[in-house]
Motif scaffolding. Sequence first.
Motif, PDB file in Angstrom:
ATOM      1  N   VAL B 169     -13.519  -9.671  -0.568  1.00  0.00           N
ATOM      2  CA  VAL B 169     -12.784  -8.361  -0.533  1.00  0.00           C
ATOM      3  C   VAL B 169     -12.200  -7.835   0.828  1.00  0.00           C
ATOM      4  CG1 VAL B 169     -13.000  -6.217  -1.649  1.00  0.00           C
ATOM      5  CG2 VAL B 169     -14.476  -8.012  -2.427  1.00  0.00           C
ATOM      6  N   ASP B 170     -11.094  -7.275   0.856  1.00  0.00           N
ATOM      7  CA  ASP B 170     -10.649  -6.580   1.985  1.00  0.00           C
ATOM      8  C   ASP B 170     -10.968  -7.500   3.279  1.00  0.00           C
ATOM      9  OD1 ASP B 170      -9.584  -4.561   0.273  1.00  0.00           O
ATOM     10  OD2 ASP B 170     -11.528  -3.273   0.360  1.00  0.00           O
ATOM     11  N   THR B 171     -10.846  -8.423   3.423  1.00  0.00           N
ATOM     12  CA  THR B 171     -11.101  -9.173   4.544  1.00  0.00           C
ATOM     13  C   THR B 171      -9.885  -9.799   5.265  1.00  0.00           C
ATOM     14  OG1 THR B 171     -13.194 -10.295   5.586  1.00  0.00           O
ATOM     15  CG2 THR B 171     -11.904 -11.505   3.883  1.00  0.00           C
ATOM     16  N   GLY B 172      -9.405  -9.103   6.272  1.00  0.00           N
ATOM     17  CA  GLY B 172      -8.551  -9.859   7.228  1.00  0.00           C
ATOM     18  C   GLY B 172      -7.183 -10.435   6.836  1.00  0.00           C
ATOM     19  N   VAL B 173      -7.057 -11.523   7.321  1.00  0.00           N
ATOM     20  CA  VAL B 173      -5.726 -12.166   7.203  1.00  0.00           C
ATOM     21  C   VAL B 173      -5.475 -13.197   5.911  1.00  0.00           C
ATOM     22  CG1 VAL B 173      -3.947 -13.676   8.473  1.00  0.00           C
ATOM     23  CG2 VAL B 173      -5.357 -12.081   9.732  1.00  0.00           C
ATOM     24  N   TYR B 174      -6.538 -14.058   6.004  1.00  0.00           N
ATOM     25  CA  TYR B 174      -6.634 -15.018   4.811  1.00  0.00           C
ATOM     26  C   TYR B 174      -8.132 -14.849   4.264  1.00  0.00           C
ATOM     27  CZ  TYR B 174      -2.829 -17.226   6.941  1.00  0.00           C
ATOM     28  OH  TYR B 174      -1.275 -17.424   7.339  1.00  0.00           O
ATOM     29  N   GLY B 175      -8.196 -15.050   2.675  1.00  0.00           N
ATOM     30  CA  GLY B 175      -9.626 -14.860   2.302  1.00  0.00           C
ATOM     31  C   GLY B 175     -10.444 -16.316   2.309  1.00  0.00           C
ATOM     32  N   GLY B 193      -7.262  -7.843  -1.557  1.00  0.00           N
ATOM     33  CA  GLY B 193      -7.030  -6.941  -0.400  1.00  0.00           C
ATOM     34  C   GLY B 193      -6.888  -7.856   0.778  1.00  0.00           C
ATOM     35  N   ILE B 194      -6.105  -8.778   0.880  1.00  0.00           N
ATOM     36  CA  ILE B 194      -5.669  -9.654   2.259  1.00  0.00           C
ATOM     37  C   ILE B 194      -4.525  -9.527   2.355  1.00  0.00           C
ATOM     38  CG2 ILE B 194      -5.856 -12.025   2.821  1.00  0.00           C
ATOM     39  CD1 ILE B 194      -8.446 -11.281   1.698  1.00  0.00           C
ATOM     40  N   SER B 195      -4.297  -9.482   3.765  1.00  0.00           N
ATOM     41  CA  SER B 195      -3.022  -8.997   4.490  1.00  0.00           C
ATOM     42  C   SER B 195      -2.067 -10.342   4.820  1.00  0.00           C
ATOM     43  CB  SER B 195      -3.297  -8.620   5.817  1.00  0.00           C
ATOM     44  OG  SER B 195      -3.410  -9.284   6.848  1.00  0.00           O
ATOM     45  N   ASP B 196      -2.533 -11.338   4.527  1.00  0.00           N
ATOM     46  CA  ASP B 196      -1.383 -12.483   4.136  1.00  0.00           C
ATOM     47  C   ASP B 196      -1.791 -13.194   2.945  1.00  0.00           C
ATOM     48  OD1 ASP B 196      -0.191 -15.045   4.843  1.00  0.00           O
ATOM     49  OD2 ASP B 196       0.021 -14.102   6.675  1.00  0.00           O
ATOM     50  N   ASP B 216      -3.777  -8.010  -5.401  1.00  0.00           N
ATOM     51  CA  ASP B 216      -3.816  -6.867  -4.320  1.00  0.00           C
ATOM     52  C   ASP B 216      -3.731  -7.303  -2.733  1.00  0.00           C
ATOM     53  OD1 ASP B 216      -4.070  -5.096  -6.240  1.00  0.00           O
ATOM     54  OD2 ASP B 216      -6.104  -4.381  -5.689  1.00  0.00           O
ATOM     55  N   SER B 217      -2.993  -8.659  -2.548  1.00  0.00           N
ATOM     56  CA  SER B 217      -2.883  -9.168  -1.310  1.00  0.00           C
ATOM     57  C   SER B 217      -1.272  -9.767  -1.331  1.00  0.00           C
ATOM     58  CB  SER B 217      -3.628 -10.596  -1.194  1.00  0.00           C
ATOM     59  OG  SER B 217      -4.925 -10.435  -1.480  1.00  0.00           O
ATOM     60  N   ASN B 238      -0.518  -8.572  -9.180  1.00  0.00           N
ATOM     61  CA  ASN B 238      -0.590  -7.441  -8.221  1.00  0.00           C
ATOM     62  C   ASN B 238      -0.516  -7.777  -6.708  1.00  0.00           C
ATOM     63  OD1 ASN B 238      -0.554  -5.955 -10.520  1.00  0.00           O
ATOM     64  ND2 ASN B 238      -2.377  -4.880 -10.139  1.00  0.00           N
ATOM     65  N   ASN B 239      -0.053  -8.941  -6.324  1.00  0.00           N
ATOM     66  CA  ASN B 239       0.241  -9.154  -4.861  1.00  0.00           C
ATOM     67  C   ASN B 239       1.767  -8.997  -4.696  1.00  0.00           C
ATOM     68  OD1 ASN B 239      -2.344 -10.900  -4.786  1.00  0.00           O
ATOM     69  ND2 ASN B 239      -1.519 -11.877  -6.408  1.00  0.00           N
ATOM     70  N   THR B 240       2.120  -9.374  -3.380  1.00  0.00           N
ATOM     71  CA  THR B 240       3.604  -9.091  -3.170  1.00  0.00           C
ATOM     72  C   THR B 240       4.405 -10.109  -3.729  1.00  0.00           C
ATOM     73  OG1 THR B 240       3.031  -7.805  -1.300  1.00  0.00           O
ATOM     74  CG2 THR B 240       5.303  -8.737  -1.298  1.00  0.00           C
ATOM     75  N   GLY B 241       3.795 -11.650  -3.439  1.00  0.00           N
ATOM     76  CA  GLY B 241       4.274 -12.636  -3.909  1.00  0.00           C
ATOM     77  C   GLY B 241       3.205 -13.391  -4.529  1.00  0.00           C
TER      78      GLY B 241
END
Lengths: 399, 503
Positions: B169-175, B193-196, B216-217, B238-241
């Motif tokens: 959960v909510d951890t950085g670049v890749y899960g 909750g991953i930013s990549d 959510d990523s 619910n991701n961007t892609g």
Amino acid sequence: MRYLFVTLALLTALLMPNSGVIAQQNLRFELNQHCPPSFELTTEGTCKLVSFYQMYDSVQNRGLGGTQTSLPPNRDGFTPNQIDLGRLLFFDPLLSADQSVSCASCHRPDKGLSDGLEQSIGINHAKAARSAPSLWNVAFLDKFFWDARATTLEQQAVGPLFDPKEMGNNPQQLLSSLKSNEYYPELFKQAFPDSDDIDLNQLVEALAAFQTSLISLNSRYDHYAHGYHQALSDNEVAGLNIFRSFVARCAECHQPPLFTNNQIAVIGVAEKEGVPFDIGAQKTYNAAQLRGGFKVPTLRNITKTAPYMHAGNFSDLKESVEFYNKGRGHAVPPDEKLLLHWHIWEPNLSPEEVDLIVEFLGSLTDETLTPQIPKIVPSGLSPVDDSYNNKTMLVNQGE
Amino acid sequence: MKTKLLSVALIAAAFSGGIFLGKGGSNDNFVINNGGGASYAGGYDKNAEQQNSGNSPVSARTVEGKTHVVKDGSSIMEAVKLAEPGDTIQVMPGTYHETVYIDKDDIHLIGVIVEGKRAVLDGQGKLNDAILYSGNNVIVKNLKITRYKGNGIMGQAGNNFEISNNIIVDTGVYGIFPQLGKNGLVEYNIVSGISDAAIYIGMSDNIQVAHNEVFDSVAGIEIENSRHAIVENNMVYNNTGGVLAFITPGLPIKTTFDVIIRNNFITNNNTPNFGAPGSTVAGIPAGTGILVMAADEVIIEDNIITGNKTAGIVITDHENAPNVTIDPESDTKPDKVMILNNLMDNNGYDTLDEVKALMLSEFKQGKPDIIRVGGSRDSCIINRHQYVTVGVDNWKECEFTNTDSIDTYILDEPVPARVIDPSEKGKIAYLGICAGCHTYTGRMIGPPVQIIQALYMDNPEGLAEFIANPTKKRDDYPEMPPQNYLDAETRLAVAKYMLHVKK
């Protein structure tokens, strides 16, 4: 084992200082019949690299990955004679137009096979466009020069030989110097027995053969990778973990085991004051996307090769690591639009973490297989030339 | 974030005559039932490499090693340092603030879940990665990972791995990011909750990504510069892609092919793009269900793809993708894309203006399910009449309707262990290490091998002992550095080798 025998010692007596000529009596060059360290003589009489890393595998056999990963395919298969002839040529200033610099002038054994300069200096005190890359482990590369404009060591070799700002020679003069030398025709005959006459192909092949023997794979990091975890200090392990973390991302391009992925990356380093922007690989590939892109260099023996980047843009390793921590594109000139590499971001490393990465990089040093500098080369010129050293000093003093 | 999937150049090309958007497809109204039809054989011939059976990619243990139990308040890493290959580390519920790195083979790192309580690795927003491994046969299971700056679980060239039942959960670049590994399983993880990419398979071969929930990523599941991968039975929402199959240019391994994306729920991936500027995923338009960029032999089958506002499936080459460099060694075109039956509904309801313009060029309107831009050779589709499409009218009919004959690309027999034969060890150590200072007859940094042979000829054990702890023996030679980084077996092997070399 001697790579080179000089019969009848009293070397100093044989050399006439400053004249650059060998006294004629009783001097004999004998090329090494044995392969260099790390190489095994095959039944075909050629030298084959052996390394613990060859016992491992890697995805698609590309030689990239983690600790126990195989190496990329490498050049080998040269004879001991060809390698040793290459060594003599490499150290012989005869190869340059005015016989003032050798390959080793810019790829010095005491400077990590680089030269310690921002930009290398060729004949006539000319500054080359970029810095001299280290030659350690070039046997594994398929891109050469900072802008990757050569794909073989042979192609690479003709660059500096005939670049007016580097060795400044031309094929006619170079071949003539070699052919009229007292020793080289016989040495080339030994190394290339099927050929009657010295030609350029033989010259660059011998230089390539020697360079493939420059192997550095036995650093303390390698001891760690092969399983001896005590080889690195706690700080160095911490540095390794930051280095390969996905925050710092160093290992994404400086990938073990060679600490380069041998690709082009646009990272956006600024040129020194007053130096025009270097477009790098854009020219090689005719591709705007690669503007300002350079080949990812190996980090092996990196502590020995300051200053860093394509033109000595940073004076030390700390400054170099800090560059990546200062934010994506922070140094890109305002009038330049660069497609920066996706791994260039803002890792927000702490100052302690930057120091730990630098400390780890020190564990990549292994110069145990540094080539022996010939005591004398066939031209009789000084293999580690004082005139070069003096010239370097003069240029640095702003002459 | 402004998205720009389609470049200006592309739009111009489309309007200048529809170079690659030809009208074709004579079978538009032919309904194909995918039950019982011909089955795709896949691109990976298992029999070419090995046979036998077995489900886990991780080598079965013949002897179970020790079990190290880590309790709340103590350090997982200390247990890893003590562990030998073959050992299991059980992590009890509790909170652990550390980076765990495993540079050893055959370590099983297993969280113990007690009444719903897990071992939680908490990076507190300060630590870089939670788990790094480079060994073969590593299992990471049952952990909860949160608040790391880098990756949750990162593999660097470990083969035969299993990453399962973790909550990240909510951890950085890749899960979860196994890189440069062969034969791995990523299943039953929940990542958000991953930013990549929540799950990112990079430069790897023979991979199974199954039964994960990712949401959510920026990207749900990404298969990049990898081959023989199956992505199935995942919930991706619910991701961007949702699911990406990419060739990213500029990486040292240049291909992606033989990727099967099947039986996934890929829904409502409309989250605004929050990827880092410059990252490859930062160019993905919100509302993309599946994105195929330059990857070849990608099969899309029996997914439920709904509610993705830009499109259900987007297929592009490098030239039409934003944020992407070029690579002279990479093929930029997505060839042999195969779209079988999929349930697609309510996609493309808020698509990009560029897409609408492209649709107009084919005299189409409505909400696009499938968009193809740029070149693509030998791609196929069945039941195309069911979808609103752009750029696939001239694709042929696929010659098969399902992938039922492909169970998994996990190897039946794991990638062999990295074992070095003792006789090889002796030779390699001699040539690579000893020969740097010793030659047979001549004087170098150390004394000649001949002299060493005379001293130790019948005593390789003594020589092996000496090289581990050398003492200064000769005034005229420098003291030898200890070679204790070589293990005892290698030291003995090299001693024997050195005593028998003849020149």
